[in-house]
Design a protein around this motif. Structure first.
Motif, PDB file in Angstrom:
ATOM      1  N   MET A   9       0.805  -1.225   0.000  1.00 22.25           N
ATOM      2  CA  MET A   9       0.000   0.000   0.000  1.00 22.25           C
ATOM      3  C   MET A   9       0.840   1.278   0.000  1.00 22.25           C
ATOM      4  SD  MET A   9      -2.697  -1.620  -0.320  1.00 22.25           S
ATOM      5  CE  MET A   9      -3.843  -0.256  -0.408  1.00 22.25           C
ATOM      6  N   VAL A  10       2.082   1.193  -0.462  1.00 25.18           N
ATOM      7  CA  VAL A  10       2.928   2.379  -0.644  1.00 25.18           C
ATOM      8  C   VAL A  10       3.386   2.386  -2.097  1.00 25.18           C
ATOM      9  CG1 VAL A  10       5.060   3.551   0.011  1.00 25.18           C
ATOM     10  CG2 VAL A  10       3.725   2.327   1.745  1.00 25.18           C
ATOM     11  N   LEU A  11       3.272   3.512  -2.765  1.00 26.38           N
ATOM     12  CA  LEU A  11       3.680   3.576  -4.159  1.00 26.38           C
ATOM     13  C   LEU A  11       5.178   3.327  -4.275  1.00 26.38           C
ATOM     14  CD1 LEU A  11       2.453   4.156  -6.965  1.00 26.38           C
ATOM     15  CD2 LEU A  11       3.232   6.525  -6.703  1.00 26.38           C
ATOM     16  N   PRO A  12       5.611   2.335  -5.070  1.00 28.07           N
ATOM     17  CA  PRO A  12       7.040   2.023  -5.200  1.00 28.07           C
ATOM     18  C   PRO A  12       7.862   3.267  -5.551  1.00 28.07           C
ATOM     19  CG  PRO A  12       5.727   0.338  -6.283  1.00 28.07           C
ATOM     20  CD  PRO A  12       4.774   1.417  -5.889  1.00 28.07           C
ATOM     21  N   HIS A  13       9.059   3.373  -4.966  1.00 22.89           N
ATOM     22  CA  HIS A  13       9.853   4.596  -5.061  1.00 22.89           C
ATOM     23  C   HIS A  13      10.246   4.940  -6.486  1.00 22.89           C
ATOM     24  CE1 HIS A  13      13.841   2.833  -5.949  1.00 22.89           C
ATOM     25  NE2 HIS A  13      13.370   1.781  -5.297  1.00 22.89           N
ATOM     26  N   GLU A  14      10.399   3.926  -7.376  1.00 27.74           N
ATOM     27  CA  GLU A  14      10.849   4.224  -8.730  1.00 27.74           C
ATOM     28  C   GLU A  14       9.842   5.081  -9.497  1.00 27.74           C
ATOM     29  OE1 GLU A  14       9.183  -0.022  -8.669  1.00 27.74           O
ATOM     30  OE2 GLU A  14      10.550   1.204  -7.479  1.00 27.74           O
TER      31      GLU A  14
END
Length: 979
Positions: free
Chosen positions: A188-193
């Protein structure tokens, strides 16, 4: 109304169906535009669901292809529908100014924007592409078209319907699943890339929120029980029908397969170098795989299998080898790997080192490659989807992310445990069976890991062409510009020297380097301009768009070529000065202890070395001081790029020393390896005839009887056409009329092959309208080749040289091949021209020497084409050669002998159509008698005539044949066989 929930609110999912591609919309003449024929949309506005759907009257007849594709659409329904002018205001009202989610959104955007502008509407809606979303979230997929995603995310047996509203709804379902995948992946966290894509229009819609888990569709795997097998029997295992049928597949014993398999075993056991032409239909792959697997299992020897095409590699790795290991109960005992060149694998270290590109498309490409490597564990660059490569401009950045550096040190690499290349090398070391392609075989960069001692070369006839390519040296203008950009490109803010020069002071003088760089770029453009002038001067005033790719020998004595030569000399001079400067900079950097292990410095050193090689190649082509080489250039038809290269005329010594000499055993096998009934041309070109003088045992397997009765079940037709293929329009018009005259006589589908793409395109333009009036579909796309297996409609597939081999259509659904002309070589092709001149020397027997080069090539091509006609013992059909197959020509007689002396019928379309009709009746009757004789015992047990019909119909279908036996014929057969 079937309401589907969307994970995104305040958007419209939209899909359109059209009469063709969007390229036509660039034409100033609106009448030439392709038309919209259906619009479907689903709107989610503040939680409310609504639909929009309409057919659109295109005011033109649809091609049969479009009617087939868009199931359920008819001309009658379209004629009763509103026009785009009538419906567009309603569409604009429905979509408002809301974002539009479309699959391959560029297509919908171009159509709607272009038609909107023509009708006085300016669409300001944002278009979001669900293909982009799918590719970036799940870069491990091979395809991203809507049907592929439906099968991946929804249900494996579902298909895209190619209808507006239905496809819009399927897009909703697919987007939901993609977003669920993304959000669950990163807790539930948008991937950093994705932070690198803050200007991507999807970014504000993919912020995670709670979703229910869903189950991905499951694919069942079939497990085959392990049983004892007597491996000492080798090829005799082919006699055990029960062994081969235990996986549920049909099987029949083929004597020729056993014979070839025995030769492979003898080759491996006795250390021979063996040449064998294995006729179509013997089951060649299994014939060499079975002894290879058993020999490796018994001795531990590694067997390398080299093929020419990716299709055969895939077949071996995904089908033939695993199936064989199941049958032999060796799944847990034999390891196999498909090996590729080092630069085919992504490098995690280089991806991390790479500077973030400037353009959004390249940044999306970077995120795609990053997620491929770090998230999806997919590191094979060759598997990157074609649409992805183009849309994300992958080719502009992939070289910076691949394992192409010779300075790559796996042992010290931070990612050595995850490195794709390292893992493949480990698999290589452990493998019993190694699958490679011919190009990799000729370079073989893994000598320190595995020496090739036991080699089987399938599709060996292609080696001749590949070996010339492998041993030539070529430079293209695109290569030069790419290397410059990798080294030093201040305008693009890229280059390893630029990066290191900013990090460390006094590495180079920017003004000096910029000046040298400017001179190189000017000289590259001068070469392009001088090529354009040179070619136009010799093209008799042809328009630029009518000039096709030019490939010619470099004639340094030609005064007209002098400007090209001078511009090349200017380039060499400019590059020499530039190389001196960058080598000085490189030396300064290498003296810096702090950069001793810097990866960027190592890559820079390699790029600088490339520039030296480029200079040497260009200089060699100008001076032409090496004897026995072909020096040539290639210029793009639009003058967008050029290349120059030199190719050795004699590759025999190099091939023998690099490939044949180190072998303990070697098998060269193909369905078409001989010409004039012997292997002489193949042996002499590749130096295999040196085996005897080097005390290697060379075995040339005599001709193996064909599996199929070509003389009985096929006929060659040579129509009498008046036009020469060189007269493009006249020949194509006559050829098209001939096809129209005979096509109603031909019952199945047709594979029509062309030796020239120009001729193919003109033929398509000439015949499409008339052939579709007959209800026959014209196909040209590679992915449509399997439609030739269908019987629901009739198809003609138009293909170029790429379809001379590899097409496999068993049965009578496709029973006719038409070839535009005998595929003789072009004597003006640089390599062939130089080879002929070397033979010709001072005498005037040009055609004698032309034929020495031409005949072995054309013989193999014509046999390959003929091999597409018959794929099983029940197949039959016609091979029609429209031109250059003259009765009294000596080569025609030889080629006819290569084609098993099959009878040739000559005449006009009336004579040929009549003969085809008679032959079809005969061939079908022969099949009926043959099949009935094979199953008469089963029919004897039938309770009634209906059951007997069912048995016979099943046997026809099993053999991929159309069932056309009448009840009267069946009763007569019963009486004849006394059933």
């Amino acid at each position: 109304m079937n309401r589907i929930k969307s994970l995104i609110d305040n958007v419209v999912y939209l899909d359109i169906e059209t009469t063709g591609l969007s390229d036509s919309l660039d034409d100033e003449n609106m009448r030439k535009w392709e038309r919209i024929i259906e619009i479907g949309a689903v709107k989610y506005k503040d939680g409310e669901y609504s639909e929009f759907h309409t057919l659109v009257n295109p005011r033109k007849k649809l091609s049969l292809d479009i009617l087939d594709l868009c199931s359920g659409i008819s001309h009658d329904a379209l004629d009763k529908s509103p026009t785009i002018k009538d419906i567009f205001p309603c569409l604009v009202d429905f979509i408002e100014d809301m974002p539009l989610i479309c699959h391959n959104a560029a297509f919908e955007k171009k159509f709607l924007s272009t038609y909107g502008k023509a009708l006085g509407y300016e669409l300001k809606n944002e278009f979001l592409d669900s293909m982009e979303l799918a590719a970036l979230v799940n870069p491990g997929l091979k395809e991203y078209n809507l049907e592929a995603l439906i099968k991946e995310y929804i249900k494996p047996d579902l298909k895209e319907q190619h209808r507006g509203l239905e496809d819009a709804k399927d897009t909703i379902k697919v987007v939901n699943k993609i977003l669920e995948d993304l959000w669950i992946e990163s807790s539930m966290v948008l991937p950093h890339e994705f932070s690198n894509l803050d200007d991507w229009n999807w970014i504000k819609y993919i912020e995670p929120h709670a979703v229910p888990l869903y189950e991905r569709p499951l694919r069942k795997e079939k497990h085959v029980p392990i049983i004892p097998v007597d491996y000492d029997k080798y090829e005799q295992l082919f006699m055990d029908e029960q062994l081969w049928r235990r996986t549920g597949r049909s099987y029949s014993i083929r004597k020729q397969q056993i014979d070839v398999s025995e030769k492979v075993k003898d080759c491996l056991v006795n250390g021979n170098v063996t040449l064998v032409e294995a006729p179509t239909g013997i089951g060649k792959s299994l014939a060499y795989l079975l002894p290879s697997v058993i020999y490796s299992y018994k001795t531990g020897a590694k067997i390398v299998i080299s093929t020419n095409t990716k299709g055969l590699q895939t077949q071996l790795v995904e089908k033939d080898i695993p199936n064989l290991l199941d049958i032999l109960s060796l799944r847990n005992n034999i390891n196999y790997v498909s090996m590729k060149g080092k630069n085919n694998y992504l490098c995690m270290d280089r991806i991390k080192l790479m500077d973030l590109p400037i353009s959004l498309e390249e940044r999306m490409g970077y995120v795609y490659l990053y997620r491929s490597a770090f998230i999806k564990n997919c590191g094979d660059i060759e598997d990157i989807n074609y649409w992805v490569r183009n849309h994300f401009e992958i080719d502009k950045i992939v070289d910076e992310c691949s394992c192409d550096s010779e300075y790559c040190d796996i042992k010290s690499c931070e990612y050595k445990e995850q490195c794709f290349y390292a893992k493949e090398v480990e698999k290589l070391k452990e493998a019993n069976i190694i699958i490679i392609n011919h190009s990799l075989l000729l370079k073989w960069p893994y000598r320190t890991e595995v020496e090739i001692k036991n080699l089987i070369v399938d599709e060996a006839h292609n080696l001749k062409k590949e070996v010339y390519s492998a041993f030539e040296c070529e430079v293209t203008s695109k290569d030069i510009m790419k290397n410059l950009r990798d080294i030093y490109a201040p305008d693009y803010k890229s280059g390893y020297l630029l990066y290191l020069g900013r990090k460390y002071k006094d590495i180079y003088d920017a003004s000096v380097l910029n000046n040298h760089l400017k001179n190189i770029i000017i000289s590259i453009q001068n070469i392009s301009d001088s090529f354009e002038c040179y070619i136009k001067e010799r093209s008799n005033g042809k328009e630029k768009e009518l000039i096709y790719d030019i490939k010619e020998c470099i004639n340094i004595e030609d005064k007209k070529f002098s400007n090209v030569r001078k511009s090349m000399e200017q380039f060499v001079a400019s590059l020499t000065v530039f190389n001196i400067e960058i080598n000085k900079s490189l030396e300064r950097l290498q003296c810096n202890e702090g950069l001793k292990n810097d990866k960027r410095l190592k890559i820079l050193a390699e790029k600088v070395k490339n520039m030296d090689t480029i200079k040497d190649v260009v200089e060699s082509c100008i001076k032409q001081q090496m004897a026995n080489y072909c020096y040539s250039y290639d210029v793009h038809k639009g003058f967008k790029w050029w290349s120059i290269k030199y190719t050795p005329l004699d590759v025999s010594n190099e091939f023998y020393s690099k490939v044949v000499d180190p072998l303990e055993s070697g098998m060269f096998i193909s369905a078409t390896l001989t010409s004039r009934g012997n292997y002489d041309d193949f042996k002499s070109t590749l130096g295999i005839d040196k085996c005897l003088e080097n005390k290697k045992k060379l075995v040339e397997v005599p001709a193996i009887d064909p599996v199929f009765n070509y003389k009985k079940n096929s006929t060659i037709y040579a129509p009498v056409l008046q036009s020469d293929p060189k007269a493009l329009h006249e020949f194509v018009a006559e050829a098209a009329q001939f096809v129209l005259n005979i096509v109603d006589t031909i019952e199945g589908n047709i594979l029509m092959l062309f030796t020239s793409k120009v001729r193919l395109n003109e033929f398509e333009r000439c015949i499409r309208k008339d052939i579709e009036k007959k209800g026959i579909r014209l196909l040209t796309r590679k992915k449509d080749i399997d439609k030739l297996k269908k019987r629901d409609e009739r198809y003609i597939f138009l293909g170029s040289r790429g379809f001379f081999e590899g097409v496999d259509i068993p049965g009578d659904a496709m029973n006719t091949i038409i070839l535009d002309k005998v595929p003789n070589i072009n004597g003006k092709e640089p390599l062939y021209e130089t080879l002929i001149k070397r033979l010709e020397k001072d005498d005037d027997r040009y055609f004698t020497y032309y034929n020495m080069i031409n005949y072995p090539i054309v013989a193999i091509d014509i046999k390959q084409i003929y091999g597409r006609l018959m794929r099983t013992e029940y197949d039959y059909g016609s091979f029609i050669i429209l031109s250059k197959f003259e009765r009294d020509n000596q080569n025609t007689k030889r080629l006819n002998s290569e084609l098993y002396s099959v009878s040739t019928v000559r005449g006009d379309s009336r004579i040929i159509a009549g003969d085809i009709r008679r032959k079809y009746d005969m061939w079908k009757k022969n099949n009926m008698l043959k099949i009935f004789g094979e199953v008469k015992n089963q029919i004897r047990l039938a309770k009634n005539i209906e059951e007997a019909e069912g048995i016979l119909q099943y046997e026809y279908e099993k053999r991929n044949l159309k069932y056309e036996v009448s009840r009267k014929q069946l009763i007569e057969l019963n009486k004849f066989y006394k059933v």
